[in-house]
Design an enzyme around this catalytic site. Structure first.
Site, PDB file in Angstrom:
ATOM      1  CB  CYS A 156      -1.233  -0.045   0.955  1.00 24.27           C
ATOM      2  SG  CYS A 156      -2.396   0.744   0.867  1.00 24.27           S
TER       3      CYS A 156
ATOM      4  CG  HIS B 216      -3.563  -3.703   3.199  1.00 26.84           C
ATOM      5  ND1 HIS B 216      -2.709  -3.299   3.974  1.00 26.84           N
ATOM      6  CD2 HIS B 216      -4.238  -2.728   2.612  1.00 26.84           C
ATOM      7  CE1 HIS B 216      -2.860  -1.897   3.942  1.00 26.84           C
ATOM      8  NE2 HIS B 216      -3.885  -1.642   3.114  1.00 26.84           N
TER       9      HIS B 216
ATOM     10  CD  GLU C 160      -1.044  -6.354   5.077  1.00 30.69           C
ATOM     11  OE1 GLU C 160      -0.817  -6.638   3.777  1.00 30.69           O
ATOM     12  OE2 GLU C 160      -1.260  -5.239   5.313  1.00 30.69           O
TER      13      GLU C 160
HETATM   14  N1  GLN Z   1      -2.154   6.686   2.794  1.00 29.40           N
HETATM   15  C1  GLN Z   1      -2.257   5.735   1.625  1.00 29.40           C
HETATM   16  C2  GLN Z   1      -3.693   5.829   0.942  1.00 29.40           C
HETATM   17  O1  GLN Z   1      -4.546   6.302   1.351  1.00 29.40           O
HETATM   18  C3  GLN Z   1      -1.893   4.229   1.760  1.00 29.40           C
HETATM   19  C4  GLN Z   1      -2.715   3.610   2.789  1.00 29.40           C
HETATM   20  C5  GLN Z   1      -2.031   2.414   3.265  1.00 29.40           C
HETATM   21  O2  GLN Z   1      -1.041   2.084   3.394  1.00 29.40           O
HETATM   22  N2  GLN Z   1      -3.080   1.444   3.645  1.00 29.40           N
HETATM   23  O3  GLN Z   1      -3.838   5.714  -0.219  1.00 29.40           O
END
Ligand code: GLN
Length: 543
Positions: free
Chosen positions: A387, A513, A515
């Site tokens: 992310c 994600h 994970e």
């Molecule tokens: N802050 C980033 C976004 O909103 C990444 C979010 C994250 O790592 N879950 O896109």
């Protein structure tokens, strides 16, 4: 014939004496044992705080926010449930006091209460009972295990304990309470002490709830003398006093609980015959691989919440699952991204065969993440960016390879000349914080002949998301011409979901994600391949 609906058993898990005794792990372990006896089981966590969900909580408060397939931002215990049971949870599996009140207040505004005075009892308790029974409706599950957050005696937990009292009263032995307590060892007296447990059970009794089973967390074995004493003073059978010894892996707890016969006692208490023993063969195989690693690999996780490992719970567990596949112990070091600079990246990251750059929000530690990625890219060290970690890889590549000086995400710098990561179109005009990100499972199509395709061995995958920003497709051609290619694309929105470098042994950034989907019995391929690449890197370095 009895209605199948009426056959669902409800097990409540409460905590006494102190927090952090591992109610989530005990609940998940019991669920695992019942599942291994062929019962259908689901687990639910009720959290007594006022936030509507943990999505708005800082990870320092309650650890990571776990995201379900249906896009609910939930407590990290749901992650344990999924990792143990290998089944998905949903929005209904995590309810907070905030959500309960929100729902009651909405009903009051709609006039549903027909002029009644709306009160904690019965309206709040009824709403709690509704949320509990909802999961059991339709006879889908033989067991609904409900874990109550917090510690008995807290003001916040009172309505929950009252709801349990009522359900127990209504259902008889179809509802039981497992109370988890602590038996501390006093080194000076060389004795295990039962008094805190006695007091905690007394508190439950004051609220009208007699625990049926006591699970006693302890660092030393409890002998028959202690067991009998607890039984006598807490009004339970000695066989219902279950020892829960500290152990080096949470995944061993189901095995320990089976030895202590927790599942058998639960079946007896709920009036079911223990016809079949719990078959944990596959689970035991995984634990054996975990317990007898043939090698180790050093991996670093670069993030900004390193003081609290719970902040990255699912990533850490995913690495453990992946390590087990390789018969390898993953030695993980969390590195504070705020401390990393281009000058010290080499010295801080030397010795690691693979590095993960963590998800996150806001600009604290962002330059450290970018500096780390530069080092990993240039030194051909396996890298997995999750992310925000993927977004940082894009920023680094833009600045240092494409020479777009000052390239950034508009999350950190609204005025950047090169917004290579930008707010998603549908996020423009969204101002409320809770539950408004791009959340939950979305499909992603993977291009042929790419590392991502090799990893997943599938054309279309589904992964969970939690973000507002995305790769800015205006720059895609430029990136691809220079060797950073978009290998996974969301078919509906054309969002870039996976970026990888062609000229690198393992450099993968994912907007989702992975994970959240790794379980003990089904480790996630992305982590499996990342750890595999790190092992190869370590071998090369050793030669
Ligand atoms: N802050 C980033 C976004 O909103 C990444 C979010 C994250 O790592 N879950 O896109």
């Amino acid at each position: 014939m009895a209605n199948k609906k009426d056959n669902t058993r409800y097990i409540f898990v409460t905590g006494g004496v102190t927090s952090s005794l591992g109610k989530g792990i005990i609940s998940a372990s019991l669920a695992k044992l019942l599942q291994a006896r062929n019962f259908s089981v689901t687990i639910q966590k009720l959290d007594p705080y006022i936030n509507i969900d943990p999505g708005t909580l800082n990870p320092y408060e309650h650890g990571e926010c776990f995201v379900t397939e249906d896009g609910a931002e939930t407590d990290l215990d749901l992650g344990h449930y999924e990792r143990f049971l290998n089944v998905f949870t949903s929005k209904a599996n995590n309810v907070t006091t905030g959500r309960i009140y929100q729902s009651v207040i909405e009903k009051e505004r709609r006039g549903d209460y027909l002029g009644e005075t709306v009160q904690v009892i019965p309206h709040i308790t009824d709403e709690i009972k509704h949320c509990i029974k909802l999961l059991g409706e339709g006879g889908k599950f033989d067991f609904v295990i409900t874990e109550i957050g917090g510690t008995v005696g807290d003001i916040e937990s009172l309505p929950y304990i009252e709801a349990i009292r009522q359900i127990k009263w209504e259902m008889g032995n179809r509802a039981i309470v497992i109370h988890l307590t602590l038996i501390p060892y006093l080194a000076a007296a060389k004795e295990l002490k039962t008094k805190p447990t006695q007091h905690s059970v007394k508190t439950m009794l004051e609220y009208g709830v007699q625990p049926d089973i006591l699970v006693c967390r302890t660092e030393r074995p409890i002998n028959d003398g202690i067991r009998n004493k607890i039984a006598l003073f807490c009004n339970v059978k000695a066989s219902s006093v279950i020892e829960s010894m500290d152990t080096d892996s949470i995944y061993k707890v189901p095995i320990l609980m089976r030895e202590e016969q927790l599942d058998r006692v639960v079946l007896e208490k709920t009036g079911l015959k223990p016809v079949k023993e719990a078959n944990l063969e596959k689970w035991e195989e995984c634990i054996a691989r975990l317990s007898t690693p043939k090698r180790t690999v050093n991996i670093a996780l670069v993030g900004k919440y390193v003081e609290l490992v719970d902040s990255y719970k699912s990533i850490i567990e995913s690495l453990t699952h992946a390590g087990a596949i390789h018969h390898c112990k993953v030695k993980l070091k969390l590195i504070q991204s705020e401390e990393i600079t281009e000058e010290n990246a080499a010295s801080l990251l030397t010795g690691f065969s693979g590095v993960i750059v963590a998800p996150g929000f806001g600009d604290r530690g962002i330059e450290g993440k970018i500096a780390s990625i530069k080092y990993l890219r240039e030194n051909r060290i396996p890298f997995l960016g999750i992310c925000l970690g993927m977004q940082c890889a894009v920023i680094e590549f833009a600045r240092n390879v494409l020479q777009l000086k000052g390239a950034h995400s508009t999350e950190m710098n609204l005025k950047t000349d090169y917004p290579v990561i930008d707010l998603m179109e549908h996020q423009k005009g969204v101002f409320l914080k809770g539950g408004t990100m791009r959340l939950g499972a979305f499909p992603c199509v993977i291009k042929e002949d790419t590392l991502a395709r090799k990893i997943y061995n599938q054309k279309t995958i589904s992964e969970r998301h939690r973000h507002r920003y995305e790769f800015n497709n205006d720059y895609l051609q430029q990136f691809e011409q220079h060797g950073m290619i978009a290998t996974g694309i969301n078919p509906q929105g054309n969002f870039v979901e996976i970026m990888e470098l062609t000229d690198h042994p393992f450099f993968v950034g994912v907007q989702f994600h992975p994970e959240y989907k790794s379980t003990v019995e089904a480790p996630h391929p992305l982590f499996v391949c990342f750890v595999g690449a790190a092992i190869s890197k370590g071998d090369d370095a050793a030669q």
